[in-house]
Scaffold this active site. Structure first.
Site, PDB file in Angstrom:
ATOM      1  N   ALA A  66       2.471  -5.474  -5.153  1.00 14.80           N
ATOM      2  CA  ALA A  66       2.627  -4.820  -6.446  1.00 14.80           C
ATOM      3  C   ALA A  66       1.246  -4.410  -6.937  1.00 14.80           C
ATOM      4  O   ALA A  66       0.228  -4.977  -6.524  1.00 14.80           O
ATOM      5  CB  ALA A  66       3.281  -5.781  -7.417  1.00 14.80           C
ATOM      6  N   GLU A 111       8.001  -8.265   0.419  1.00 12.03           N
ATOM      7  CA  GLU A 111       9.342  -8.430  -0.174  1.00 12.03           C
ATOM      8  C   GLU A 111      10.168  -7.156  -0.027  1.00 12.03           C
ATOM      9  O   GLU A 111      11.367  -7.212   0.261  1.00 12.03           O
ATOM     10  CB  GLU A 111       9.203  -8.823  -1.648  1.00 12.03           C
ATOM     11  CG  GLU A 111       8.645 -10.231  -1.802  1.00 12.03           C
ATOM     12  CD  GLU A 111       8.352 -10.593  -3.247  1.00 12.03           C
ATOM     13  OE1 GLU A 111       7.618  -9.828  -3.910  1.00 12.03           O
ATOM     14  OE2 GLU A 111       8.836 -11.638  -3.713  1.00 12.03           O
ATOM     15  N   GLU A 131       0.433 -14.021  -3.490  1.00 14.75           N
ATOM     16  CA  GLU A 131       0.475 -14.024  -4.958  1.00 14.75           C
ATOM     17  C   GLU A 131      -0.242 -15.216  -5.562  1.00 14.75           C
ATOM     18  O   GLU A 131      -0.806 -15.128  -6.656  1.00 14.75           O
ATOM     19  CB  GLU A 131       1.925 -14.013  -5.449  1.00 14.75           C
ATOM     20  CG  GLU A 131       2.661 -12.704  -5.251  1.00 14.75           C
ATOM     21  CD  GLU A 131       3.377 -12.596  -3.907  1.00 14.75           C
ATOM     22  OE1 GLU A 131       3.033 -13.347  -2.969  1.00 14.75           O
ATOM     23  OE2 GLU A 131       4.276 -11.753  -3.804  1.00 14.75           O
TER      24      GLU A 131
HETATM   25  N1  CO8 Z   1      -2.776  -3.388  -6.321  1.00 19.13           N
HETATM   26  C1  CO8 Z   1      -3.630  -2.432  -6.763  1.00 19.13           C
HETATM   27  N2  CO8 Z   1      -4.574  -1.873  -5.990  1.00 19.13           N
HETATM   28  C2  CO8 Z   1      -4.676  -2.309  -4.732  1.00 19.13           C
HETATM   29  C3  CO8 Z   1      -3.850  -3.312  -4.205  1.00 19.13           C
HETATM   30  C4  CO8 Z   1      -2.848  -3.844  -5.064  1.00 19.13           C
HETATM   31  N3  CO8 Z   1      -1.952  -4.749  -4.651  1.00 19.13           N
HETATM   32  N4  CO8 Z   1      -4.207  -3.563  -2.925  1.00 19.13           N
HETATM   33  C5  CO8 Z   1      -5.225  -2.735  -2.662  1.00 19.13           C
HETATM   34  N5  CO8 Z   1      -5.525  -1.987  -3.742  1.00 19.13           N
HETATM   35  C6  CO8 Z   1      -6.556  -0.981  -3.882  1.00 19.13           C
HETATM   36  C7  CO8 Z   1      -7.938  -1.616  -4.014  1.00 19.13           C
HETATM   37  O1  CO8 Z   1      -8.185  -2.006  -5.349  1.00 19.13           O
HETATM   38  C8  CO8 Z   1      -8.821  -0.487  -3.549  1.00 19.13           C
HETATM   39  O2  CO8 Z   1      -8.944   0.453  -4.580  1.00 19.13           O
HETATM   40  P1  CO8 Z   1     -10.432   0.969  -5.036  1.00 19.13           P
HETATM   41  O3  CO8 Z   1     -10.927   1.687  -3.818  1.00 19.13           O
HETATM   42  O4  CO8 Z   1     -10.137   1.860  -6.193  1.00 19.13           O
HETATM   43  O5  CO8 Z   1     -11.217  -0.253  -5.355  1.00 19.13           O
HETATM   44  C9  CO8 Z   1      -7.979   0.186  -2.445  1.00 19.13           C
HETATM   45  O6  CO8 Z   1      -6.651  -0.216  -2.691  1.00 19.13           O
HETATM   46  C10 CO8 Z   1      -8.372  -0.277  -1.051  1.00 19.13           C
HETATM   47  O7  CO8 Z   1      -8.310  -1.677  -1.027  1.00 19.13           O
HETATM   48  P2  CO8 Z   1      -9.488  -2.593  -0.462  1.00 19.13           P
HETATM   49  O8  CO8 Z   1     -10.817  -1.931  -0.660  1.00 19.13           O
HETATM   50  O9  CO8 Z   1      -9.330  -3.954  -1.038  1.00 19.13           O
HETATM   51  O10 CO8 Z   1      -9.134  -2.568   1.077  1.00 19.13           O
HETATM   52  P3  CO8 Z   1      -9.500  -3.660   2.171  1.00 19.13           P
HETATM   53  O11 CO8 Z   1      -9.161  -3.043   3.473  1.00 19.13           O
HETATM   54  O12 CO8 Z   1     -10.887  -4.178   1.984  1.00 19.13           O
HETATM   55  O13 CO8 Z   1      -8.521  -4.910   1.889  1.00 19.13           O
HETATM   56  C11 CO8 Z   1      -6.381  -5.909   1.387  1.00 19.13           C
HETATM   57  C12 CO8 Z   1      -7.130  -4.746   2.075  1.00 19.13           C
HETATM   58  C13 CO8 Z   1      -6.704  -7.225   2.098  1.00 19.13           C
HETATM   59  C14 CO8 Z   1      -4.905  -5.606   1.501  1.00 19.13           C
HETATM   60  C15 CO8 Z   1      -6.817  -6.018  -0.089  1.00 19.13           C
HETATM   61  O14 CO8 Z   1      -6.743  -4.727  -0.692  1.00 19.13           O
HETATM   62  C16 CO8 Z   1      -5.989  -6.950  -0.924  1.00 19.13           C
HETATM   63  O15 CO8 Z   1      -6.151  -8.174  -0.842  1.00 19.13           O
HETATM   64  N6  CO8 Z   1      -5.066  -6.402  -1.746  1.00 19.13           N
HETATM   65  C17 CO8 Z   1      -4.242  -7.192  -2.647  1.00 19.13           C
HETATM   66  C18 CO8 Z   1      -3.142  -7.907  -1.876  1.00 19.13           C
HETATM   67  C19 CO8 Z   1      -2.306  -8.738  -2.817  1.00 19.13           C
HETATM   68  O16 CO8 Z   1      -2.762  -9.682  -3.439  1.00 19.13           O
HETATM   69  N7  CO8 Z   1      -0.992  -8.424  -2.896  1.00 19.13           N
HETATM   70  C20 CO8 Z   1      -0.063  -9.133  -3.744  1.00 19.13           C
HETATM   71  C21 CO8 Z   1      -0.001  -8.501  -5.088  1.00 19.13           C
HETATM   72  S1  CO8 Z   1       1.004  -9.406  -6.218  1.00 19.13           S
HETATM   73  C22 CO8 Z   1       2.586  -8.921  -5.812  1.00 19.13           C
HETATM   74  O17 CO8 Z   1       2.808  -8.158  -4.932  1.00 19.13           O
HETATM   75  C23 CO8 Z   1       3.673  -9.496  -6.628  1.00 19.13           C
HETATM   76  C24 CO8 Z   1       4.981  -8.799  -6.350  1.00 19.13           C
HETATM   77  C25 CO8 Z   1       5.930  -9.227  -7.392  1.00 19.13           C
HETATM   78  C26 CO8 Z   1       7.161  -8.301  -7.450  1.00 19.13           C
HETATM   79  C27 CO8 Z   1       7.994  -8.827  -8.560  1.00 19.13           C
HETATM   80  C28 CO8 Z   1       9.040  -7.865  -9.009  1.00 19.13           C
HETATM   81  C29 CO8 Z   1       9.940  -8.589  -9.960  1.00 19.13           C
END
Ligand code: CO8
Length: 257
Positions: A66, A111, A131
């Site tokens: 998300a 999910e 998360e």
């Molecule tokens: N949300 C927003 N932006 C994101 C997300 C995200 N989940 N993931 C990546 N991005 C963005 C980064 O901020 C970055 O943007 P910018 O260049 O503007 O800074 C761009 O995407 C590229 O990302 P990275 O530079 O971080 O790329 P890397 O290759 O270094 O890393 C990763 C990739 C490991 C995937 C890393 O981006 C990361 O850890 N992302 C977050 C993963 C995460 O924590 N996901 C869980 C989120 S919480 C969730 O999903 C809850 C769901 C609940 C649903 C409920 C419904 C009821």
């Protein structure tokens, strides 16, 4: 209606493809994108030409979860009332949905793949529920669907210990159906979609429904449900055609009714 966050196409005449398309955010899922996904799933579901739907992202990310930047602003009431949080429209799609997953499938991305009926992965796919590192927990089915797919011990480790599963592990533990090289996973998902779309569609719907009941009903209730669906199929033209074709040693011509 043109979409902002997804792309759609029909790579085969009977398969509908939805691509998540927010490459700048690794396809992070937000409310507007999910509304587009629901709308297009429903459009394909209503289209008699389409027999199966494939949902994919990019090679680098199916979806990295998300949208954390959106969620960072939300309080409990905002998150509860946001369009984003009600994913049940996906559960009401009658046609099979195949997730074609490459790269990151984290949090809500993992999910979303698990809301689908099958998962075809590329060798680079990584599944996880990180998360907890944000001080929250899975909220779109992760605690339940991942546990049922891979078992309690591994699910606990993934969700409490932030352990991602490789494509090979996901295959080994039964989370995904198949794994292919990144060059071919999407084509293979579409081919699987075509195979399913070539099956008699009333039976396809009832089988999907009955298999999903395994997650919702007791065994005796689900067996009753299966039996009644089985009886219904005896009223279809496809049942008559399928059995007649077998007897006559020819390929069946499905009418989907
Ligand atoms: N949300 C927003 N932006 C994101 C997300 C995200 N989940 N993931 C990546 N991005 C963005 C980064 O901020 C970055 O943007 P910018 O260049 O503007 O800074 C761009 O995407 C590229 O990302 P990275 O530079 O971080 O790329 P890397 O290759 O270094 O890393 C990763 C990739 C490991 C995937 C890393 O981006 C990361 O850890 N992302 C977050 C993963 C995460 O924590 N996901 C869980 C989120 S919480 C969730 O999903 C809850 C769901 C609940 C649903 C409920 C419904 C009821």
């Amino acid at each position: 209606m043109p979409y902002e966050h997804i792309l759609t196409e029909t790579p085969a005449e009977d398969v509908g493809l939805i691509r998540l398309n927010r490459p700048q955010a690794l396809n992070a899922l937000n409310g507007p994108m999910m509304l587009e996904v629901y709308d297009q799933l429903e459009a394909f579901d209503a289209d008699p030409q389409i027999g199966c739907i494939v949902l994919t992202g990019s090679e680098k990310a199916f979806a990295a979860g998300a949208d954390i930047k959106q969620m960072a602003e939300a309080n409990a009431v905002a998150i509860m009332t946001d369009d984003f949080t009600d994913w049940s429209r996906i559960g009401r799609i009658g046609k099979p949905i195949i997730a074609a997953v490459s790269g990151w499938a984290l949090g809500g991305g993992c999910e979303l793949a698990m809301w689908c009926d099958m998962i075809v992965a590329s060798e680079t796919a990584r599944f996880g529920q990180p998360e907890i590192k944000l001080g929250i927990m899975p909220g779109a089915g992760g605690t339940q669907r991942l546990t049922r797919a891979v078992g309690k011990a591994l699910a606990m480790e993934v969700m409490l210990g932030d352990r991602n599963l490789s494509a090979a592990e996901a295959l080994q533990y039964g989370l995904v159906n198949r794994v292919y090289p990144v060059e071919s996973y999407l084509d293979e998902a579409i081919k699987l979609g075509q195979k399913i779309a070539g099956m008699p569609q009333v039976a396809v719907r009832l089988i999907k429904d009955a298999v999903n009941k395994a997650y919702e009903l007791s065994l005796s209730e689900a067996l009753d449900y299966e039996k009644h669906s089985f009886y219904i199929l005896f009223g279809t033209e496809d049942k008559a055609e399928g059995m007649q074709a077998f007897v006559e040693k020819r390929a069946p011509q499905w009418k989907n009714r």
